[in-house]
Structures are given as C-alpha cells and as structure tokens.
Design an enzyme around this catalytic site. Structure first.
Site, PDB file in Angstrom:
ATOM      1  N   ASP A   1     -28.943  41.228   2.157  1.00  0.00           N
ATOM      2  CA  ASP A   1     -27.651  41.635   1.604  1.00  0.00           C
ATOM      3  C   ASP A   1     -27.647  41.634   0.077  1.00  0.00           C
ATOM      4  OD1 ASP A   1     -27.670  38.841   1.399  1.00  0.00           O
ATOM      5  OD2 ASP A   1     -25.932  38.543   2.700  1.00  0.00           O
TER       6      ASP A   1
ATOM      7  N   ALA B   1     -23.076  34.670   5.774  1.00  0.00           N
ATOM      8  CA  ALA B   1     -23.282  33.327   6.300  1.00  0.00           C
ATOM      9  C   ALA B   1     -22.022  32.738   6.928  1.00  0.00           C
ATOM     10  CB  ALA B   1     -23.778  32.405   5.187  1.00  0.00           C
TER      11      ALA B   1
ATOM     12  N   ASN C   1     -31.553  31.315  -7.365  1.00  0.00           N
ATOM     13  CA  ASN C   1     -30.532  30.964  -6.389  1.00  0.00           C
ATOM     14  C   ASN C   1     -29.669  29.825  -6.931  1.00  0.00           C
ATOM     15  OD1 ASN C   1     -30.704  32.230  -3.521  1.00  0.00           O
ATOM     16  ND2 ASN C   1     -32.833  31.964  -4.151  1.00  0.00           N
TER      17      ASN C   1
END
Length: 482
Positions: free
Chosen positions: A237, A15, A296
């Site tokens: 990823d 990112a 997350n």
C-alpha cells in the site's frame, strides 16, 4: 493513450480496516468512491496474534459485488505478512500478525549467521523485528513450514483465491528482506544461508502485469460477468500511495501516514552505505524501477491505541483540545520498538516521558499533543537524514494517506521540517492502485502523468512552515540525549 473511460475495483486492505474502492479513469478524469468497507480485526489465540484472513476475503467478495461490473481488479495491502500453502494449494493456518512476539531474539540469531552489514548490502532493508525474513527463521521448525510448498504475501494470497494463479508482486516482495534491490530478484543466497527454502517463493510480477482472471466461482459469488482480469498493482500500500503523491518533479519527500508513517524519498537507485544502515533506512522498490528510500515510524498507531484505551472518543474532540496544549512540552521516540505491541499505550507514553525526565502528560489532550509532536519530530528527522544520506535535497513534503486529514499533524510537520507540506490525497493507496490498472489499459502514462492527474482532479491542502525551526531542533537534540 486510450480515450475510453474505464472502471476499476481497488481492493485496499489496511492494518485496521479493508475496503473496496470503485474508480473511474479517463484521459483527463479520475473519480473514486467507496463501494464497501469492513473491519480488519486481528485475533489473539493461544499460539499468538493472527490475521482473520478468511474474514478479509469475505469482505473482498462483498466489496466486489458492491462495486459492480469493472474492467479490472487490483489488490494492495500492508507488507511483510504471508500465508503458507501446502502441495494442494490449501492455506496452512491463519497468517501470523507482524505484531506477534514470535521474533523476539531472532535478529541476533540471524546476525550470527549473516552479519548485519552483509545483510544490508544484500537486501538494503532496515533492521526491524517484523521483517518476513526474521519470521521465516523463527518458524523454520514449525509443522506448517514442514508442510509448506509455497509462500504468498497477503495481496498475492487474495489474488490467488480470486484467480487460482500464484505469483508475488515485486514492491511488496521488497519488504521481506529477501529481495536484492539492485538485481530486483529474490536474494537466493541469503535465503539458503539462513535455511529458508527458496522454492517457497512464487515467480515475481511487476506492477501492471496480468495476474489472472476471476474464477467462475468468484464471478458467481460477486455477480460479475466475466472475464474480469486481475492486474498486479504496486501491491504494497505504501508503494501505491507514493505512486499517487501529486508531485511535479523529483525534489520532493513523502510521508505516507496511517497506522505507520513511512517517510522518505523516491530514488533511482538504492543507498547501501554503512551510514544508511546505521540510520536504519530501508530500500524498498517502487513503480517504474524506483526505490522507496524511507524510514518506518510508528505512526498514528500511537494515537489509535490511545483512543482505543480511552473508549474511542472522536478525533474531532481530541485534536482541538491537543492544539490548545503548549507544544513540545514532552516528546517520545515515535520509532521506538517499545511501542510496537498493543495495549496500555497512554500509560506507556507517560512512562517513557517520566523515564526521560520530561513533564509527564496526564490528560487526554496532553497525551494527544505529545503523540502529534513526536510524530512531527520523527518526520523531520527522517526527511533531514534521508536528504543527507542520499544526497538528494527536496523543496516540498507530500503527506498522503489517512494522516493527510489531520490538520494539526500536517501543520506541525511543516513547522518541524521547515518546508511546505502538501496534504492529500487521503485515499492515496487506492488512487495508486486504480491508476496502475488504468495504465495497463493505456489510459494514463508514466507515474508523472498519474501524479499530474491527481493534482488536477483531487483537493489538496498546502501548509507553509511558520517561523524558524529552532524549537524543533532543540527538542530533537533533547530526545537524542536520552
């Protein structure tokens, strides 16, 4: 298995930066070097936050030239973001950034059509505003959607430009909230109920599947001699990073650390219970038919944004100073969506502490310690709840990704979890990318063989928990009360 040593290019886009890594793999050897690194700078334009995907693609081409002749190319990136193509295969505008505000209020609209429990039962995915499904619902009436004939996630878009072949790799597709984790196919029924055209979806690929060969124009731009195949890897990823966690058996938890912290377990089947939904755990797909059952957490984004606001001081200055600050003085919820957007992060962290009646961190050292303590606490909570919800106890936590270099974070995570932490490799996503390519060539075996090769060839650091976890239990209880 093959006795040959082969060379691979791992395109690994994160990112905040992208890189092309050159890997060499033999039956008992594994080497990885950085061929080229380039920035990934999102661009804010009048219509919102966008990815500079053309700049990324240029970086990929430059990286392939720097890597030199290879036997295969693999691509992994972050999740959920996508490009739309028209009938001629042309990109309809720069992909929207997952931190763009276009999905505000969309979750409520989705739940009005598909109740939250039904959506979770069908897709197993956490409720997060950046999910691809919400983004597609938000864009249903946009001009780009009206013209779109194909949707490709970012790694598949790069692969398409390299090869001319369209497909969608499964581990990344599983982050869209449009995949059924049981059938491992597109959730066509959910898409139709929410007026998302299933015809946009490309055929699914598995890690290890062929994804085409480099086009003649790409060979000319990179100086490579064809044919050079592109191999579908675990293109999310995190999926590549989990594949490279150097675990010896199934009793492990993982934390993939970088801009995000993804903390959870590797399971054989999804957990689709109401308790799992209420705890906001997600069931994403991994290598060899596995499920990445995880939560997350905002991750090192919190610290990255603070560092940016402070004018980019080095972590070599901030972390030793933070270590001298008393621990658990102030903590914030590192999973709070309030921290999702960029800007004013030190002030927002201070405001959250003030609002919850805690001491307000003021110095850079105090704010850094608050962030690291908060991440360790969030790691503890995710690892504990994942074990309980999946009925899957663990003996060790593997920290992989960039955060494996952060000794303070690793040590505090061991203390918080009350479990040993094994840190490394930091380049886990690139290692997983390269090893899936090598597996397609018969050089390595299943994921356990891949992990054993990592453990035997790469430096790892083990952190034992210090003392009991009572202080962390108390801090977690305080945070839960607010």
């Amino acid at each position: 298995m093959s006795e040959a040593v082969k060379s691979y290019a791992a395109v690994d886009l994160g990112a905040s930066s992208g890189r092309v890594m050159a890997g060499r793999v033999g039956p008992g050897s594994l080497e990885l070097t950085e061929a080229h690194r380039f920035p990934n700078r999102p661009v804010r334009v009048p219509e919102g936050l966008r990815w500079d995907v053309l700049g990324l693609y240029t970086g990929v081409l430059d990286g392939l030239r720097a890597a030199g002749q290879v036997d295969s190319v693999g691509i992994d990136t972050w999740a959920v973001d996508y490009g739309l193509l028209d009938a001629d295969g042309a990109l309809l505008g720069n992909p929207v950034h997952y931190r763009d505000a276009r999905t505000e209020g969309i979750a409520e609209a989705v739940r009005a059509t598909v109740p939250a429990d039904e959506l979770y039962a069908a897709t197993g995915l956490q409720d997060a505003p950046f999910n691809t499904l919400y983004r597609l619902v938000a864009a249903r009436t946009s001009p780009q959607t009206a013209l779109a004939k194909r949707l490709l996630l970012v790694p598949d878009l790069i692969a398409y430009w390299l090869t001319g072949e369209q497909g969608t790799e499964l581990t990344n597709a599983s982050t869209t909230q449009l995949i059924d984790p049981v059938t491992r196919d597109w959730a066509h029924g959910i898409a139709r109920r929410l007026d998302v055209d299933p015809g946009l979806f490309a055929p699914l690929r598995q890690p290890g599947d062929p994804a085409g060969v480099l086009r003649p124009e790409v060979l000319e731009q990179t100086g490579l001699t064809g044919p050079v195949p592109v191999t579908a890897v675990a293109s999310h990823d995190t999926a590549s990073a989990v594949a490279a966690a150097p675990a010896a058996d199934e009793r492990f938890a993982y934390i993939c650390t970088g801009t995000w912290s993804l903390a959870g377990l590797e399971l054989d089947a999804p957990v689709l219970t109401e308790a799992s939904r209420a705890a906001n755990f997600t069931n994403e797909l991994g290598l060899d038919g596995t499920v990445r059952y995880l939560r997350n957490i905002m991750g090192l984004w919190l610290l990255q944004e603070c560092v940016r606001a402070w004018g980019d001081p080095g972590l070599g200055e901030l972390l030793p100073a933070a270590e001298s600050v008393p621990g658990l003085r102030s903590v914030v919820d590192a999973g709070d969506p309030a921290f999702l957007t960029p800007g004013r992060m030190p002030e927002r962290i201070a405001e959250a502490c003030r609002a919850s009646g805690q001491p307000v961190p003021e110095s850079r050292a105090e704010i850094t310690r608050c962030v690291i303590d908060s991440l360790a606490l969030a790691h503890r909570r995710a690892v504990e709840e994942a074990q309980r919800l999946a009925d899957h106890p663990v003996d060790v936590v593997h920290i992989v990704g960039g955060g494996a270099r952060n000794a303070l974070l690793c040590r505090l995570t061991a203390d918080a979890c009350g479990l040993p932490v094994v840190a490394g490799p930091a380049e886990a996503a690139a290692f997983g990318n390269v090893l899936v390519q090598a597996r397609a060539h018969g050089i390595v075996g299943d994921r356990w063989h891949m992990r054993d090769l990592i453990a035997r060839t790469q430096p790892l650091t083990r952190y034992e928990p210090r003392g009991d976890t009572a202080r962390w239990t108390a801090a977690q209880a305080r945070l839960a009360e607010r």
